[in-house]
Design a protein around this motif. Structure first.
Motif, PDB file in Angstrom:
ATOM      1  N   HIS A 188      -0.070   6.408  -6.849  1.00 20.70           N
ATOM      2  CA  HIS A 188       0.501   6.648  -5.522  1.00 20.70           C
ATOM      3  C   HIS A 188       0.720   5.345  -4.764  1.00 20.70           C
ATOM      4  CE1 HIS A 188       0.352  11.099  -5.239  1.00 20.70           C
ATOM      5  NE2 HIS A 188      -0.325  10.886  -6.340  1.00 20.70           N
ATOM      6  N   GLY A 189      -0.183   4.381  -4.982  1.00 24.14           N
ATOM      7  CA  GLY A 189      -0.095   3.110  -4.257  1.00 24.14           C
ATOM      8  C   GLY A 189       1.173   2.342  -4.578  1.00 24.14           C
ATOM      9  N   GLU A 190       1.519   2.260  -5.854  1.00 20.50           N
ATOM     10  CA  GLU A 190       2.717   1.495  -6.239  1.00 20.50           C
ATOM     11  C   GLU A 190       3.954   2.081  -5.579  1.00 20.50           C
ATOM     12  OE1 GLU A 190       2.605  -1.205  -7.583  1.00 20.50           O
ATOM     13  OE2 GLU A 190       0.927  -1.331  -8.975  1.00 20.50           O
ATOM     14  N   ARG A 191       4.038   3.398  -5.587  1.00 16.83           N
ATOM     15  CA  ARG A 191       5.207   4.055  -4.991  1.00 16.83           C
ATOM     16  C   ARG A 191       5.226   3.821  -3.490  1.00 16.83           C
ATOM     17  NH1 ARG A 191       5.220   8.050  -1.000  1.00 16.83           N
ATOM     18  NH2 ARG A 191       7.332   8.842  -0.868  1.00 16.83           N
ATOM     19  N   GLN A 192       4.046   3.866  -2.855  1.00 15.11           N
ATOM     20  CA  GLN A 192       4.076   3.682  -1.405  1.00 15.11           C
ATOM     21  C   GLN A 192       4.460   2.250  -1.006  1.00 15.11           C
ATOM     22  OE1 GLN A 192       0.866   4.894   1.151  1.00 15.11           O
ATOM     23  NE2 GLN A 192       1.971   4.146   2.937  1.00 15.11           N
ATOM     24  N   VAL A 193       3.902   1.241  -1.689  1.00 13.30           N
ATOM     25  CA  VAL A 193       4.259  -0.129  -1.301  1.00 13.30           C
ATOM     26  C   VAL A 193       5.745  -0.408  -1.577  1.00 13.30           C
ATOM     27  CG1 VAL A 193       1.934  -1.102  -1.410  1.00 13.30           C
ATOM     28  CG2 VAL A 193       3.359  -1.140  -3.460  1.00 13.30           C
ATOM     29  N   GLU A 194       6.271   0.208  -2.621  1.00  8.05           N
ATOM     30  CA  GLU A 194       7.703   0.041  -2.918  1.00  8.05           C
ATOM     31  C   GLU A 194       8.549   0.508  -1.721  1.00  8.05           C
ATOM     32  OE1 GLU A 194       8.897   2.721  -5.975  1.00  8.05           O
ATOM     33  OE2 GLU A 194      11.010   2.415  -5.522  1.00  8.05           O
ATOM     34  N   ILE A 195       8.181   1.637  -1.115  1.00  5.78           N
ATOM     35  CA  ILE A 195       9.030   2.146  -0.032  1.00  5.78           C
ATOM     36  C   ILE A 195       8.674   1.553   1.337  1.00  5.78           C
ATOM     37  CG2 ILE A 195       9.639   4.329  -1.167  1.00  5.78           C
ATOM     38  CD1 ILE A 195       7.523   5.573   0.859  1.00  5.78           C
ATOM     39  N   GLU A 196       7.462   0.975   1.493  1.00 11.14           N
ATOM     40  CA  GLU A 196       7.092   0.399   2.791  1.00 11.14           C
ATOM     41  C   GLU A 196       7.526  -1.057   2.935  1.00 11.14           C
ATOM     42  OE1 GLU A 196       6.284   2.472   4.848  1.00 11.14           O
ATOM     43  OE2 GLU A 196       4.581   3.726   4.343  1.00 11.14           O
ATOM     44  N   LEU A 197       7.887  -1.701   1.830  1.00  9.71           N
ATOM     45  CA  LEU A 197       8.152  -3.141   1.875  1.00  9.71           C
ATOM     46  C   LEU A 197       9.485  -3.539   2.523  1.00  9.71           C
ATOM     47  CD1 LEU A 197       6.847  -5.820   1.252  1.00  9.71           C
ATOM     48  CD2 LEU A 197       7.486  -5.573  -1.136  1.00  9.71           C
ATOM     49  N   PRO A 198      10.566  -2.760   2.350  1.00 13.06           N
ATOM     50  CA  PRO A 198      11.853  -3.226   2.897  1.00 13.06           C
ATOM     51  C   PRO A 198      11.811  -3.584   4.389  1.00 13.06           C
ATOM     52  CG  PRO A 198      12.239  -1.435   1.380  1.00 13.06           C
ATOM     53  CD  PRO A 198      10.740  -1.553   1.534  1.00 13.06           C
ATOM     54  N   VAL A 199      11.047  -2.878   5.213  1.00 14.56           N
ATOM     55  CA  VAL A 199      11.052  -3.200   6.656  1.00 14.56           C
ATOM     56  C   VAL A 199      10.516  -4.592   6.931  1.00 14.56           C
ATOM     57  CG1 VAL A 199      10.890  -0.835   7.515  1.00 14.56           C
ATOM     58  CG2 VAL A 199       8.782  -2.097   7.047  1.00 14.56           C
ATOM     59  N   PHE A 200       9.640  -5.083   6.043  1.00 14.77           N
ATOM     60  CA  PHE A 200       9.045  -6.402   6.275  1.00 14.77           C
ATOM     61  C   PHE A 200      10.056  -7.531   6.041  1.00 14.77           C
ATOM     62  CE2 PHE A 200       6.181  -9.973   5.181  1.00 14.77           C
ATOM     63  CZ  PHE A 200       5.366  -9.947   6.308  1.00 14.77           C
ATOM     64  N   MET A 201      11.116  -7.217   5.313  1.00 15.83           N
ATOM     65  CA  MET A 201      12.148  -8.232   5.047  1.00 15.83           C
ATOM     66  C   MET A 201      12.917  -8.629   6.302  1.00 15.83           C
ATOM     67  SD  MET A 201      14.074  -7.160   1.572  1.00 15.83           S
ATOM     68  CE  MET A 201      15.269  -8.468   1.386  1.00 15.83           C
ATOM     69  N   ALA A 238       1.328   2.881   6.454  1.00  9.37           N
ATOM     70  CA  ALA A 238       2.499   3.672   6.868  1.00  9.37           C
ATOM     71  C   ALA A 238       2.700   3.525   8.379  1.00  9.37           C
ATOM     72  CB  ALA A 238       2.307   5.134   6.498  1.00  9.37           C
ATOM     73  N   TYR A 239       1.604   3.562   9.130  1.00  9.55           N
ATOM     74  CA  TYR A 239       1.658   3.404  10.587  1.00  9.55           C
ATOM     75  C   TYR A 239       2.166   2.003  10.951  1.00  9.55           C
ATOM     76  CZ  TYR A 239      -0.228   2.876  15.315  1.00  9.55           C
ATOM     77  OH  TYR A 239      -0.367   2.616  16.645  1.00  9.55           O
ATOM     78  N   GLN A 240       1.622   0.991  10.262  1.00 17.25           N
ATOM     79  CA  GLN A 240       2.026  -0.394  10.573  1.00 17.25           C
ATOM     80  C   GLN A 240       3.471  -0.665  10.147  1.00 17.25           C
ATOM     81  OE1 GLN A 240      -1.292  -2.147   8.521  1.00 17.25           O
ATOM     82  NE2 GLN A 240      -2.303  -2.697  10.443  1.00 17.25           N
ATOM     83  N   ALA A 241       3.923  -0.005   9.072  1.00 16.90           N
ATOM     84  CA  ALA A 241       5.320  -0.161   8.652  1.00 16.90           C
ATOM     85  C   ALA A 241       6.243   0.433   9.719  1.00 16.90           C
ATOM     86  CB  ALA A 241       5.552   0.520   7.300  1.00 16.90           C
ATOM     87  N   ASP A 242       5.817   1.521  10.348  1.00 11.93           N
ATOM     88  CA  ASP A 242       6.600   2.103  11.444  1.00 11.93           C
ATOM     89  C   ASP A 242       6.677   1.155  12.635  1.00 11.93           C
ATOM     90  OD1 ASP A 242       7.643   4.417  10.506  1.00 11.93           O
ATOM     91  OD2 ASP A 242       5.921   5.664  11.081  1.00 11.93           O
ATOM     92  N   TYR A 298       0.493  -5.825   9.576  1.00  9.96           N
ATOM     93  CA  TYR A 298       1.025  -5.215   8.358  1.00  9.96           C
ATOM     94  C   TYR A 298       0.647  -6.072   7.136  1.00  9.96           C
ATOM     95  CZ  TYR A 298       4.869  -4.082   5.043  1.00  9.96           C
ATOM     96  OH  TYR A 298       5.622  -3.762   3.934  1.00  9.96           O
ATOM     97  N   GLY A 299       0.849  -7.378   7.257  1.00  5.29           N
ATOM     98  CA  GLY A 299       0.573  -8.299   6.137  1.00  5.29           C
ATOM     99  C   GLY A 299      -0.901  -8.300   5.755  1.00  5.29           C
ATOM    100  N   THR A 300      -1.779  -8.134   6.733  1.00  2.46           N
ATOM    101  CA  THR A 300      -3.217  -8.110   6.438  1.00  2.46           C
ATOM    102  C   THR A 300      -3.551  -6.870   5.605  1.00  2.46           C
ATOM    103  OG1 THR A 300      -3.652  -9.236   8.519  1.00  2.46           O
ATOM    104  CG2 THR A 300      -5.524  -8.143   7.472  1.00  2.46           C
ATOM    105  N   THR A 301      -3.004  -5.715   6.007  1.00  2.00           N
ATOM    106  CA  THR A 301      -3.297  -4.488   5.256  1.00  2.00           C
ATOM    107  C   THR A 301      -2.664  -4.532   3.862  1.00  2.00           C
ATOM    108  OG1 THR A 301      -3.384  -3.230   7.297  1.00  2.00           O
ATOM    109  CG2 THR A 301      -3.118  -1.961   5.276  1.00  2.00           C
ATOM    110  N   TYR A 302      -1.413  -4.911   3.812  1.00  2.00           N
ATOM    111  CA  TYR A 302      -0.699  -4.864   2.530  1.00  2.00           C
ATOM    112  C   TYR A 302      -1.158  -5.984   1.592  1.00  2.00           C
ATOM    113  CZ  TYR A 302       3.450  -4.290  -0.556  1.00  2.00           C
ATOM    114  OH  TYR A 302       4.293  -4.077  -1.619  1.00  2.00           O
ATOM    115  N   PHE A 303      -0.933  -7.235   1.992  1.00  2.00           N
ATOM    116  CA  PHE A 303      -1.113  -8.343   1.042  1.00  2.00           C
ATOM    117  C   PHE A 303      -2.579  -8.741   0.853  1.00  2.00           C
ATOM    118  CE2 PHE A 303       3.001  -9.262   3.354  1.00  2.00           C
ATOM    119  CZ  PHE A 303       3.806  -8.637   2.411  1.00  2.00           C
TER     120      PHE A 303
END
Ligand SMILES: [Fe+2]
Ligand SMILES: [Fe+2]
Length: 334
Positions: free
Chosen positions: A103-116, A179-183, A198-203
């Motif tokens: 589930h994690g791989e799929r979620q990071v795949e869809i949450e990452l574009p906003v950070f670009m 998900a909240y931080q990506a929003d 966001y970067g602290t939680t993800y990376f």
């Protein structure tokens, strides 16, 4: 079955020194040679460059050399190992851990574009590559669950739904927070404080601590038991990809704190949130069948967190130090 040192002994050995030859092996091995690479060396490799972080274009060039074809893997032997060599307890523990990743791989795949959106041009190039990595990792787990674990489904989401009952509650913690931080970032893509949270939680947490720890647990198990060669190959290659993601993420956080030292509060506050919700788990993961105790896994988490922060020169606040002494984070990954 190869001889196995206890995880406690390995954890107390401290950092391993990598020779130039080992670094070359990790960086340049093609997919069919990855089976020979030791996962502990790949995890060491993640930290090797943290003190003098590579820039985003260097990471992008590594990506171009290291990308692998997820359809080159053959899971035939893994299926045999899964049904004939592994015990029911081992399968249950393994699935409990790997479902966080599924589930994690799929979620990071869809949450990452906003950070670009708010990133520099160089970082955008690096993140575009990272999104492709995460998409490939999603397909890797989709194949593993279909072809080895034996879950059915018409599409990727069907198979994800089928593995959801195994996902430990902590998935709901860090991934819900992400998900909240990506929003937040979606609403204000240039808000540097939102990006640092966001970067602290993800990376830092999901990739740098949870993902690398889970990799170490499942891959050292597979190596010790001599099972799941395609899983070992694909997931070790995934770990090499994650080393680029962690290095890029730590570079982002380090630059943000250098530019504005008050950003450290965003990092600390995010870690406070993560650590305070980590003690709750109604679906426990039993690590023992994979050769690990819960204490060893906790120690691994804390070591991974400290090493990332030390290497990029970010100190923990005293209350966070204290939290680390009693918190028991569970597993998930990305
Ligand atoms: Fe990933
Ligand atoms: Fe990643």
């Amino acid at each position: 079955m190869t001889e196995r040192k206890s995880p406690t002994a390995v954890l107390h050995e401290g950092p391993r020194a990598l020779t130039d030859e080992q670094v070359r092996e990790i960086e340049e091995t093609e997919l069919d040679g990855v089976l020979a690479v030791d996962i502990d060396d790949v995890i060491e490799y993640v930290h090797r460059d943290l003190k003098s972080l590579p820039d985003f274009m260097t990471l992008y060039r590594r990506y171009l050399k290291q990308r692998w074809d997820v359809y080159d893997l053959d899971f035939t032997q893994d299926k045999i190992d899964w049904t004939e060599k592994m015990t029911a307890e081992e399968r249950e523990s393994f699935t409990a851990i790997s479902s966080g990743f599924h589930h994690g791989e799929r979620q990071v795949e869809i949450e990452l574009p906003v950070f670009m959106i708010g990133a520099s041009e160089e970082e955008k190039v690096h993140i575009a590559a990272q999104i492709e990595d995460e998409a490939r990792h999603t397909v890797f787990f989709d194949r593993f669950y279909r072809e080895v674990v034996g879950l059915d489904g018409d599409d990727i989401m069907d198979v994800l739904d089928a593995s959801f009952p195994w996902v430990s509650e902590t998935f709901v913690g860090p991934f819900g927070l992400l998900a909240y931080q990506a929003d937040e970032v979606r609403l204000n893509p240039y808000d540097e404080r939102a990006r640092v949270r966001y970067g602290t939680t993800y990376f830092l947490w999901i990739e740098g601590v949870l993902a690398l720890s889970v990799m170490k647990v499942t891959l050292s198990y597979a190596r010790w038991r001599g099972v799941l060669p395609a899983y070992y190959t694909g997931f070790t290659a995934t770990c090499r990809d994650e080393s680029r993601h962690v290095q890029g993420g730590m570079k982002y956080l380090q630059d943000a704190v250098r530019k504005d030292p008050t950003m450290i509060h965003e990092i600390h506050n995010t870690l406070r949130t993560i650590l305070s919700m980590s003690g709750v788990a109604s679906r426990r993961i039993y690590f023992e069948p994979l050769g690990w105790t819960e204490e060893e896994v906790n120690l691994l988490f804390i070591q991974q967190l400290r090493r990332k922060l030390n290497d990029v020169g970010i100190d923990l606040a005293p209350d966070l130090e204290e939290m680390l002494n009693y918190v028991k984070p569970e597993l998930a990954g990305g």
